[in-house]
Design a protein around this motif. Structure first.
Motif, PDB file in Angstrom:
ATOM      1  N   PRO A   1       0.809  -1.226   0.000  1.00 47.44           N
ATOM      2  CA  PRO A   1       0.000   0.000   0.000  1.00 47.44           C
ATOM      3  C   PRO A   1       0.841   1.275   0.000  1.00 47.44           C
ATOM      4  O   PRO A   1       0.389   2.310  -0.487  1.00 47.44           O
ATOM      5  CB  PRO A   1      -0.824  -0.116   1.278  1.00 47.44           C
ATOM      6  CG  PRO A   1      -0.037  -1.036   2.161  1.00 47.44           C
ATOM      7  CD  PRO A   1       0.617  -2.013   1.238  1.00 47.44           C
ATOM      8  N   ASP A   2       2.065   1.203   0.550  1.00 51.53           N
ATOM      9  CA  ASP A   2       2.923   2.390   0.582  1.00 51.53           C
ATOM     10  C   ASP A   2       4.361   1.940   0.822  1.00 51.53           C
ATOM     11  O   ASP A   2       4.641   0.750   1.012  1.00 51.53           O
ATOM     12  CB  ASP A   2       2.473   3.383   1.658  1.00 51.53           C
ATOM     13  CG  ASP A   2       2.336   2.756   3.036  1.00 51.53           C
ATOM     14  OD1 ASP A   2       3.183   1.896   3.399  1.00 51.53           O
ATOM     15  OD2 ASP A   2       1.397   3.110   3.771  1.00 51.53           O
ATOM     16  N   ARG A   3       5.258   2.903   0.827  1.00 52.04           N
ATOM     17  CA  ARG A   3       6.677   2.583   0.964  1.00 52.04           C
ATOM     18  C   ARG A   3       7.023   2.086   2.365  1.00 52.04           C
ATOM     19  O   ARG A   3       7.928   1.269   2.528  1.00 52.04           O
ATOM     20  CB  ARG A   3       7.530   3.794   0.570  1.00 52.04           C
ATOM     21  CG  ARG A   3       7.460   4.081  -0.918  1.00 52.04           C
ATOM     22  CD  ARG A   3       8.385   5.193  -1.382  1.00 52.04           C
ATOM     23  NE  ARG A   3       8.323   5.279  -2.844  1.00 52.04           N
ATOM     24  CZ  ARG A   3       9.084   4.562  -3.665  1.00 52.04           C
ATOM     25  NH1 ARG A   3       9.969   3.718  -3.169  1.00 52.04           N
ATOM     26  NH2 ARG A   3       8.961   4.695  -4.976  1.00 52.04           N
ATOM     27  N   ASP A   4       6.312   2.551   3.349  1.00 53.41           N
ATOM     28  CA  ASP A   4       6.562   2.045   4.701  1.00 53.41           C
ATOM     29  C   ASP A   4       6.246   0.562   4.801  1.00 53.41           C
ATOM     30  O   ASP A   4       6.929  -0.182   5.509  1.00 53.41           O
ATOM     31  CB  ASP A   4       5.736   2.826   5.722  1.00 53.41           C
ATOM     32  CG  ASP A   4       6.319   4.211   6.011  1.00 53.41           C
ATOM     33  OD1 ASP A   4       7.519   4.418   5.717  1.00 53.41           O
ATOM     34  OD2 ASP A   4       5.572   5.065   6.530  1.00 53.41           O
ATOM     35  N   ALA A   5       5.199   0.120   4.101  1.00 57.28           N
ATOM     36  CA  ALA A   5       4.848  -1.302   4.130  1.00 57.28           C
ATOM     37  C   ALA A   5       5.946  -2.141   3.481  1.00 57.28           C
ATOM     38  O   ALA A   5       6.263  -3.249   3.950  1.00 57.28           O
ATOM     39  CB  ALA A   5       3.513  -1.519   3.416  1.00 57.28           C
ATOM     40  N   TYR A   6       6.512  -1.628   2.407  1.00 59.82           N
ATOM     41  CA  TYR A   6       7.606  -2.355   1.753  1.00 59.82           C
ATOM     42  C   TYR A   6       8.835  -2.403   2.662  1.00 59.82           C
ATOM     43  O   TYR A   6       9.501  -3.426   2.775  1.00 59.82           O
ATOM     44  CB  TYR A   6       7.952  -1.676   0.439  1.00 59.82           C
ATOM     45  CG  TYR A   6       8.749  -2.550  -0.516  1.00 59.82           C
ATOM     46  CD1 TYR A   6       8.313  -3.818  -0.872  1.00 59.82           C
ATOM     47  CD2 TYR A   6       9.940  -2.083  -1.080  1.00 59.82           C
ATOM     48  CE1 TYR A   6       9.016  -4.607  -1.753  1.00 59.82           C
ATOM     49  CE2 TYR A   6      10.656  -2.862  -1.970  1.00 59.82           C
ATOM     50  CZ  TYR A   6      10.202  -4.120  -2.306  1.00 59.82           C
ATOM     51  OH  TYR A   6      10.916  -4.902  -3.179  1.00 59.82           O
ATOM     52  N   ARG A   7       9.100  -1.292   3.309  1.00 60.08           N
ATOM     53  CA  ARG A   7      10.213  -1.254   4.257  1.00 60.08           C
ATOM     54  C   ARG A   7       9.991  -2.263   5.382  1.00 60.08           C
ATOM     55  O   ARG A   7      10.906  -3.010   5.769  1.00 60.08           O
ATOM     56  CB  ARG A   7      10.346   0.158   4.822  1.00 60.08           C
ATOM     57  CG  ARG A   7      11.482   0.345   5.803  1.00 60.08           C
ATOM     58  CD  ARG A   7      11.558   1.790   6.274  1.00 60.08           C
ATOM     59  NE  ARG A   7      11.910   2.684   5.181  1.00 60.08           N
ATOM     60  CZ  ARG A   7      11.097   3.608   4.673  1.00 60.08           C
ATOM     61  NH1 ARG A   7       9.845   3.758   5.157  1.00 60.08           N
ATOM     62  NH2 ARG A   7      11.491   4.390   3.693  1.00 60.08           N
ATOM     63  N   ALA A   8       8.769  -2.331   5.904  1.00 57.72           N
ATOM     64  CA  ALA A   8       8.466  -3.273   6.978  1.00 57.72           C
ATOM     65  C   ALA A   8       8.637  -4.720   6.512  1.00 57.72           C
ATOM     66  O   ALA A   8       9.116  -5.574   7.268  1.00 57.72           O
ATOM     67  CB  ALA A   8       7.044  -3.036   7.490  1.00 57.72           C
ATOM     68  N   PHE A   9       8.244  -4.998   5.267  1.00 59.77           N
ATOM     69  CA  PHE A   9       8.421  -6.335   4.709  1.00 59.77           C
ATOM     70  C   PHE A   9       9.894  -6.737   4.742  1.00 59.77           C
ATOM     71  O   PHE A   9      10.258  -7.827   5.186  1.00 59.77           O
ATOM     72  CB  PHE A   9       7.885  -6.363   3.281  1.00 59.77           C
ATOM     73  CG  PHE A   9       8.180  -7.639   2.534  1.00 59.77           C
ATOM     74  CD1 PHE A   9       7.354  -8.738   2.660  1.00 59.77           C
ATOM     75  CD2 PHE A   9       9.290  -7.740   1.702  1.00 59.77           C
ATOM     76  CE1 PHE A   9       7.617  -9.920   1.971  1.00 59.77           C
ATOM     77  CE2 PHE A   9       9.571  -8.910   1.011  1.00 59.77           C
ATOM     78  CZ  PHE A   9       8.723  -9.995   1.151  1.00 59.77           C
TER      79      PHE A   9
END
Length: 317
Positions: A177-185
């Motif tokens: 959904p956003d770049r923070d979600a990718y970072r968290a992944f």
């Protein structure tokens, strides 16, 4: 004739990482333009290192190595065909395509002879580049790749790639959904536990394309499949036995998921049948498959070997 495209020559400063500034270039190759990162040397006549990233990575994988090279050489690191900002490039894909793209890139940028290096799949591509374009390089450094390692034989190609790469492969079919979600992944990836940094963050964010809330990896899955299958074939896996000049292989202590068994160990390297007068293995303790280039300690070792290969610092273990 390949050439560097005009009107796409920008400078991107990684101030938060204290990394040297890099330029972004576009080089014409068959089917379109290859995105290329270049960290210029302080001296205009300094040696050039050409660095190839792994199977689902991008050119910013080399940023921490660039930090330790500290402008003593020029570092050129493309986003390989089908990844990063070269994700738009069409096939045919495969390791031979990367090798020939490197020949076109070297011509377009007038690099002359380079110190060639590659990490993971990029090491296989570097080895094949050396075989197909022997006049391109003055030295070769393989980083945790380039030598065939044992893999399950009962799996289909997609299953095999997923088994080896784990989350790095699974993300190719995911949206975020956003770049923070990718970072968290990525922060949950065991290889980066305790090793997260602004360098890693910039590298993984370069991979993300599309629009919220459906951001996705830039990697084209058909390109990843082609490269994965190629690494199992004799032409690519056998390139390390046909090198036109001696090489050094740096191998990480731990694996892709930070597991104790790395891609290589003494037994696997012995079984590979390397001619140690042509390929000299060097163990890099305290690193895993990712942190050998993305972690500070690993990147320092890689940079030292590149500088030694370029004749900038004395050679040594």
């Amino acid at each position: 004739m390949s050439r560097t495209s005009q009107n796409d020559h920008t400078t991107d400063r990684q101030d938060s990482t204290d990394a040297p500034a890099h330029e972004e270039l576009r080089v014409v190759v068959p089917g379109g333009e290859l995105a290329v990162l270049r960290w210029p040397a302080v001296a205009p006549d300094a040696p050039v290192v050409l660095a190839l990233h792994g199977i689902t990575a991008n050119g910013l994988a080399w940023a921490r190595v660039a930090h330790h090279l500290a402008g003593r050489v020029t570092l050129v690191a493309p986003d390989l065909r089908g990844r990063g900002r070269s994700g738009h490039l069409p096939g045919p894909y495969g390791v031979a395509a990367h090798a020939d793209d490197m020949g076109a890139l070297a011509d377009a940028l007038d690099l002359g002879r380079v110190v060639l290096t590659g990490h993971s799949m990029g090491a296989f591509a570097a080895a094949l580049t050396a075989v197909r374009h022997p006049d391109l390089l003055s030295a070769l450094l393989l980083v945790d790749g380039g030598v065939a390692f044992p893999v399950p034989t009962h799996l289909e190609p997609d299953e095999l790639i997923s088994a080896v790469l784990g989350p790095a492969m699974r993300r190719l079919s995911m949206t975020f959904p956003d770049r923070d979600a990718y970072r968290a992944f990525w922060r949950q990836h065991p290889a980066f536990a305790g090793a997260w940094s602004p360098w890693v963050d910039a590298y993984i964010q370069r991979d993300l394309v599309g629009q919220e809330p459906e951001l996705h990896s830039s990697c084209r899955i058909e390109a990843v499949r082609a490269d994965g299958a190629d690494q199992l074939g004799e032409v690519v896996a056998g390139a390390v036995h046909r090198l036109p000049l001696p090489a050094v292989l740096l191998w990480a202590e731990r694996g892709l998921m930070d597991e104790p068994q790395g891609l290589y160990d003494e037994q696997r390297l012995c079984a590979a049948g390397l001619n140690h007068e042509r390929v000299q293995p060097r163990f890099v303790p305290g690193t895993n498959h990712y942190t050998i280039v993305a972690g500070d300690d690993g990147a320092r070792v890689v940079a030292h070997h590149l500088l030694a290969a370029a004749g900038v610092v004395p050679a040594g273990n």
